[in-house]
Enzyme design. Structure first.
Site, PDB file in Angstrom:
ATOM      1  N   HIS A   1       2.276  27.174  61.346  1.00 25.07           N
ATOM      2  CA  HIS A   1       2.267  28.613  60.760  1.00 25.07           C
ATOM      3  C   HIS A   1       2.384  29.695  61.369  1.00 25.07           C
ATOM      4  O   HIS A   1       3.409  29.606  61.496  1.00 25.07           O
ATOM      5  CB  HIS A   1       0.572  28.397  62.406  1.00 25.07           C
ATOM      6  CG  HIS A   1       1.106  28.798  63.386  1.00 25.07           C
ATOM      7  ND1 HIS A   1       1.421  28.209  64.763  1.00 25.07           N
ATOM      8  CD2 HIS A   1       0.936  29.590  64.873  1.00 25.07           C
ATOM      9  CE1 HIS A   1       2.028  28.754  65.974  1.00 25.07           C
ATOM     10  NE2 HIS A   1       1.559  29.907  65.447  1.00 25.07           N
TER      11      HIS A   1
ATOM     12  N   HIS B   1       2.685  33.686  62.396  1.00 23.10           N
ATOM     13  CA  HIS B   1       1.763  35.508  62.525  1.00 23.10           C
ATOM     14  C   HIS B   1       2.752  37.077  62.383  1.00 23.10           C
ATOM     15  O   HIS B   1       3.907  36.076  61.329  1.00 23.10           O
ATOM     16  CB  HIS B   1       1.265  35.886  64.437  1.00 23.10           C
ATOM     17  CG  HIS B   1       1.288  34.678  65.023  1.00 23.10           C
ATOM     18  ND1 HIS B   1      -0.217  34.569  64.823  1.00 23.10           N
ATOM     19  CD2 HIS B   1       1.734  33.392  65.532  1.00 23.10           C
ATOM     20  CE1 HIS B   1       0.083  33.148  65.766  1.00 23.10           C
ATOM     21  NE2 HIS B   1       0.619  32.621  66.518  1.00 23.10           N
TER      22      HIS B   1
ATOM     23  N   TYR C   1      14.055  32.380  62.785  1.00 27.38           N
ATOM     24  CA  TYR C   1      12.368  32.448  61.247  1.00 27.38           C
ATOM     25  C   TYR C   1      11.615  34.204  62.290  1.00 27.38           C
ATOM     26  O   TYR C   1      10.151  33.491  62.522  1.00 27.38           O
ATOM     27  CB  TYR C   1      11.631  31.357  61.093  1.00 27.38           C
ATOM     28  CG  TYR C   1      12.634  30.425  61.270  1.00 27.38           C
ATOM     29  CD1 TYR C   1      13.689  30.515  59.715  1.00 27.38           C
ATOM     30  CD2 TYR C   1      12.751  29.418  61.551  1.00 27.38           C
ATOM     31  CE1 TYR C   1      14.070  29.328  59.616  1.00 27.38           C
ATOM     32  CE2 TYR C   1      13.797  27.731  60.723  1.00 27.38           C
ATOM     33  CZ  TYR C   1      14.341  28.067  59.878  1.00 27.38           C
ATOM     34  OH  TYR C   1      14.904  27.418  59.742  1.00 27.38           O
TER      35      TYR C   1
END
Length: 187
Positions: free
Chosen positions: A57, A59, A150
Site C-alpha cells: 500500500h 499513503h 521508499y
C-alpha cells in the site's frame, strides 16, 4: 451508503491506495510506480507533499491544482501501473479474483476503492504527515523512519517542524504555487 467526495480547491488530500488482497509488489516494481506518477504529473497539475510506499500500500498527501481532478490522478496512476506490469504478474493476480470480479474485468492488482481524507487545518496536516512518516515503523519494516528508502522523508528532505516533539511552525497549509516539478519527488 452514499458517499460524497469533497472537492475543495486549495486543499490537500490524504490518500491511501492498497493492492488487491495486499499483494506485496509495489516496491518490487517501484520503477514502474515512479513512472506512473511521472506520467500522471504530465497530465494533471498537483504537488506531492508527503508519500510513503510500502510493499502492499501507499499513503500520500497531494495538493491538486484542480481539486475535482484528484480521482482522475489516482485512476491514472493505478491504470498506468497495471498496464506496465509484466503479463505473468497480471495473470497470477487474476487467479485471485472471484468469478464476478473476473467478469467485470477487475485487474486483481489494486483494491477498487481508495481512502481519501480532506486536510482541514494545520493540526490535521501535521497528524497525517507524521502518520505517513512513521508508517514503515508501524508495519515493522524498519526501526527508524529515515531508513525506509521508499518515502519522501529522508535526512535531506525532512523538515523538523513535523517531528513528534514539535508543533507545525508557521508552515502554510496550502501552497498556491502548485506546479509541475522539474524533478520528480524522491521516494
Amino acid at each position: 451508503m452514499n458517499y460524497t467526495r469533497v472537492f475543495a480547491n486549495g486543499h490537500s488530500y490524504f490518500l491511501t491506495l492498497v493492492t488487491y488482497r495486499r499483494q506485496p509488489f509495489l516496491t518490487t516494481h517501484i520503477d514502474l510506480l515512479r513512472e506512473a506518477f511521472r506520467q500522471s504529473s504530465a497530465h494533471y497539475r498537483y504537488r506531492i507533499d508527503a508519500i510513503v510506499i510500502l510493499p502492499d500500500h501507499l499513503h500520500m498527501i497531494i495538493t491538486p491544482e484542480n481539486a475535482s481532478e484528484y480521482p482522475k490522478i489516482i485512476h491514472y496512476i493505478k491504470r498506468h501501473f497495471v498496464y506496465g506490469l509484466p503479463n505473468t504478474v497480471k495473470q497470477t493476480a487474476k487467479l485471485l479474483l472471484t468469478p464476478s470480479q473476473y467478469r467485470r474485468r477487475h485487474s486483481g492488482i489494486w483494491q477498487s476503492r481508495y481512502y481519501e481524507h480532506t486536510i482541514r487545518n494545520e493540526q490535521d496536516l501535521h497528524e497525517k504527515t507524521v502518520y505517513i512518516r512513521n508508517n514503515p515503523i508501524k508495519h515493522g519494516i524498519c526501526d527508524a523512519w529515515d531508513k525506509w528508502k521508499y518515502s519522501s522523508f529522508t535526512r535531506r528532505s525532512y523538515s523538523p517542524e513535523y517531528d513528534n516533539n514539535h508543533e507545525c511552525q508557521n508552515k502554510p497549509l496550502h501552497n498556491t504555487n502548485t506546479h509541475r516539478p522539474e524533478q520528480p519527488m524522491s521516494y
